[in-house]
Enzyme design. Structure first.
Site, PDB file in Angstrom:
ATOM      1  N   LYS A 205       0.677  -1.239   0.004  1.00 54.56           N
ATOM      2  CA  LYS A 205      -0.153   0.039   0.043  1.00 54.56           C
ATOM      3  C   LYS A 205       0.800   1.154   0.027  1.00 54.56           C
ATOM      4  CE  LYS A 205      -3.551   2.275   2.817  1.00 54.56           C
ATOM      5  NZ  LYS A 205      -4.581   2.079   4.008  1.00 54.56           N
ATOM      6  N   GLU A 211      10.725  -4.343   4.289  1.00 53.73           N
ATOM      7  CA  GLU A 211      10.878  -5.906   4.043  1.00 53.73           C
ATOM      8  C   GLU A 211      10.531  -6.016   2.600  1.00 53.73           C
ATOM      9  OE1 GLU A 211       9.368  -4.758   6.732  1.00 53.73           O
ATOM     10  OE2 GLU A 211       9.079  -6.235   8.291  1.00 53.73           O
ATOM     11  N   GLY A 266      -4.989  -1.938   5.181  1.00 53.53           N
ATOM     12  CA  GLY A 266      -4.048  -3.125   4.790  1.00 53.53           C
ATOM     13  C   GLY A 266      -4.673  -4.576   4.993  1.00 53.53           C
ATOM     14  N   ARG A 267      -5.184  -4.716   6.264  1.00 50.66           N
ATOM     15  CA  ARG A 267      -5.735  -6.115   6.596  1.00 50.66           C
ATOM     16  C   ARG A 267      -6.979  -6.452   6.218  1.00 50.66           C
ATOM     17  NH1 ARG A 267      -4.628  -2.932  10.619  1.00 50.66           N
ATOM     18  NH2 ARG A 267      -6.232  -1.977  12.174  1.00 50.66           N
ATOM     19  N   GLU A 352      -4.902  -6.843  15.205  1.00 45.60           N
ATOM     20  CA  GLU A 352      -4.423  -5.634  15.021  1.00 45.60           C
ATOM     21  C   GLU A 352      -5.458  -4.615  14.872  1.00 45.60           C
ATOM     22  OE1 GLU A 352      -2.196  -5.794  11.206  1.00 45.60           O
ATOM     23  OE2 GLU A 352      -1.487  -3.900  11.320  1.00 45.60           O
ATOM     24  N   HIS A 383      -4.799 -33.676  18.111  1.00 43.58           N
ATOM     25  CA  HIS A 383      -3.469 -34.587  18.734  1.00 43.58           C
ATOM     26  C   HIS A 383      -2.289 -33.565  19.624  1.00 43.58           C
ATOM     27  CE1 HIS A 383      -4.928 -37.980  16.819  1.00 43.58           C
ATOM     28  NE2 HIS A 383      -5.703 -37.093  15.951  1.00 43.58           N
ATOM     29  N   LYS A 511       8.160  -0.598  12.400  1.00 47.75           N
ATOM     30  CA  LYS A 511       8.651  -0.076  11.319  1.00 47.75           C
ATOM     31  C   LYS A 511       9.793   0.925  11.730  1.00 47.75           C
ATOM     32  CE  LYS A 511       4.737  -0.992   8.201  1.00 47.75           C
ATOM     33  NZ  LYS A 511       3.948  -0.537   7.353  1.00 47.75           N
TER      34      LYS A 511
END
Ligand code: G6Q
Length: 546
Positions: A205, A211, A266-267, A352, A383, A511
């Protein structure tokens, strides 16, 4: 308005006290209609919430709390494009991205729908050209591998959806995702790929995320190592972003940028151009079915009364668990291997959004907010961590998610999956009493003293709340609706908790700090102002790095 001083809040405390000591088993025994009363349907999604420690009066009291918080007013404000992202002064309009009715939605007086439709049309055209081989790489070869480079909201949604809908994937195209700045991620993904037939999608965005930019630069270097000519970048890189200038600076042609807008969080962005990797993996028709399903859920959310509203009901149950029963976490257990990234996706979406402690008015909250979200697919979880669910000391509400029909041929195994899912929620609800455990051990031939010694270990309290989301088939439309259901659940909870669900200052902090430490890791700056722990770690890592 102080949430925990509202009369509606106190009424809920009274409901908790009234229900205290009543076991779910007893609630079921007392009311044969409990399932009918506490289940809801929207299209082919059934929400069974009968295995929660609630009765009709409690649900009513929860809805009264939602009323006192003006939940319906806030829903209307979101859909109307008001700037409900208060700390960033933005509208929150992921619903516009899937507004299949195409009714106009205004932001600052401008209809956003023509822009939304135009990007969808460009995506359709691009996806078709890649799929039919008309979009070729620099050497004229068609594209076989697509690598989406993005992180957080520019990764988790597309990864989750492409995994979930693997059964619908397009032949002859492989879609990969690289998110971690750890070089291992890009390196292992590119191993074996042919640069001449690989397309990179840089999904960001802001187009400034450290990264993503590092991985994008490394991917470009990898490409040019083989293809040599800078002109190759235009055939092998596209960008998904709101930042045209930064995309241009990176060397990606404006014609190869698919835009979205600052009112897409973003999410919440998988429905936007950020979904290009999904469309390439599944085809544009499937992507639009995903949008259709989400839109149908949006309409349900907006139009259904609170008592019949799935997202609202799910949200209120979460409020009940967190604020009145003391739950600190929420497990999400899809009985669907292909939904294996759903817990991670929801972790971001929920934590978030509602992992906050400042109210909209800037006060510190005097009540608990978002829980820790975690989970893994069943039956695998059975399990492993299910031990804690059955016999641990904590209250952990669980969302079970399962499809009645498999999208794969082995139906006998699907029957086993279904049986396990139903068995687990039933067992968590009923538990096993001392008498039942005694009888079982006696039948197995254990002597009386052995039975009494083992009894505490072989009884199960039960009374563990759960929801079951049963869907007909995990197809694109259903998945779209399911994701939108959770998005709106998160919205409702944020409104009631009075937090700003659409910012992420905690993420911004990370960031900022990484940027400050990088020169120190490189040894370009003296450790100076860092704390003693960080300084010690820096010294040791520099020593080991020679
Ligand atoms: C999501 C967050 C965060 C964001 C990533 C990537 O809501 O803001 O996860 O999506 O930090 O950001 P860019 O898309 O700007 O690279």
């Amino acid at each position: 308005m102080v949430l925990n001083q509202l009369p509606e809040w106190h009424a809920l405390e009274q409901r908790r006290d009234a229900l205290d000591g009543q076991h779910l088993r007893e609630l079921f025994a007392a009311d044969p209609d409990r399932f009918a009363q506490f289940s809801l349907r929207h299209e082919n999604i059934l929400l069974d919430y009968s295995k929660n420690r609630v009765d009709a009066a409690t649900m009513e009291a929860l809805r009264a709390l939602a009323g006192a918080c003006d939940l319906e007013g806030w829903i209307a404000r979101m859909f109307a494009g008001e700037a409900i992202n208060l700390t960033e002064g933005r509208a929150v309009l992921h619903v516009a991205l899937r507004n299949r009715a195409n009714t106009s939605i205004l932001v600052d007086g401008e209809d956003v729908m023509p822009g939304v439709n135009s990007v969808l049309a460009r995506m359709r055209d691009f996806v078709a050209r890649v799929h039919d081989g008309n979009w070729t790489g620099f050497t004229g070869a068609s594209i076989r591998d697509v690598v989406n480079i993005g992180i957080g909201g520019s990764d988790l949604g597309p990864v989750m959806v492409t995994e979930a809908l693997k059964a619908y994937r397009q032949a002859n195209i492989n879609v990969h995702f690289v998110s971690n700045v750890d070089a291992a991620h890009l390196h292992e993904t590119l191993a074996g790929l042919d640069p001449a037939r690989t397309l990179f999608i840089v999904a960001s965005k802001t187009f400034t995320t450290q990264e993503t930019m590092a991985n994008a630069r490394a991917a470009r270097a990898w490409l040019l190592q083989t293809l040599g000519d800078e002109a190759a970048v235009a055939r092998h890189f596209v960008a998904l972003s709101t930042n045209a200038a930064a995309v241009g600076d990176f060397g990606i042609d404006a014609a190869n940028m698919f835009e979205f807008w600052d009112w897409v969080g973003g999410r919440y962005s998988l429905w936007s151009a950020i979904g290009l990797s999904i469309a390439l993996a599944l085809g544009m028709d499937r992507f639009e079915e995903l949008l259709d399903g989400a839109h149908a859920m949006d309409r349900h959310f907006r139009e259904a009364p609170l008592e019949g509203n799935l997202p609202v009901t799910l949200a209120l149950l979460g409020i009940w668990h967190v604020n009145f029963l003391g739950a600190e976490s929420q497990a999400v257990v899809p009985y669907a291997q292909n939904l294996h990234r759903l817990p991670a996706y929801l972790q971001q979406a929920d934590m978030e959004s509602n992992g906050k402690s400042a109210t909209r008015d800037g006060d510190f909250v005097a009540w608990d907010t978002g829980p820790v979200i975690w989970g893994e697919p069943g039956t695998n979880g059975q399990h492993a961590f299910f031990q804690l669910l059955h016999q641990g000391s904590r209250l952990v509400p669980v969302d079970f998610i399962v499809a009645a029909n498999s999208t794969y041929p082995n139906d006998a195994q699907h029957e086993m999956l279904l049986a396990n899912c139903l068995a687990q929620s039933a067992a968590l609800m009923t538990g096993k009493t001392g008498d039942e455990a005694r009888a079982e051990m006696a039948a197995a031939g254990l002597d009386a003293s052995e039975i009494e010694r083992l009894l505490p270990h072989r009884t199960y309290r039960g009374n563990q709340p759960s929801n079951t989301l049963l869907v007909e088939t995990l197809d694109p439309r259903t998945l779209g609706a399911l994701i939108a259901l959770y998005e709106h659940k998160i919205f409702c909870q944020g409104i009631i908790w009075q937090v700003c669900s659409y910012d992420q200052w905690g993420v911004e902090l990370g960031k900022q700090l990484a940027g400050q430490l990088l020169p120190r890791v490189r040894g370009e700056t003296a450790d100076g102002t860092v704390d003693a722990s960080t300084a010690g770690l820096l010294a040791q890592l520099r020593h080991w790095r020679g």
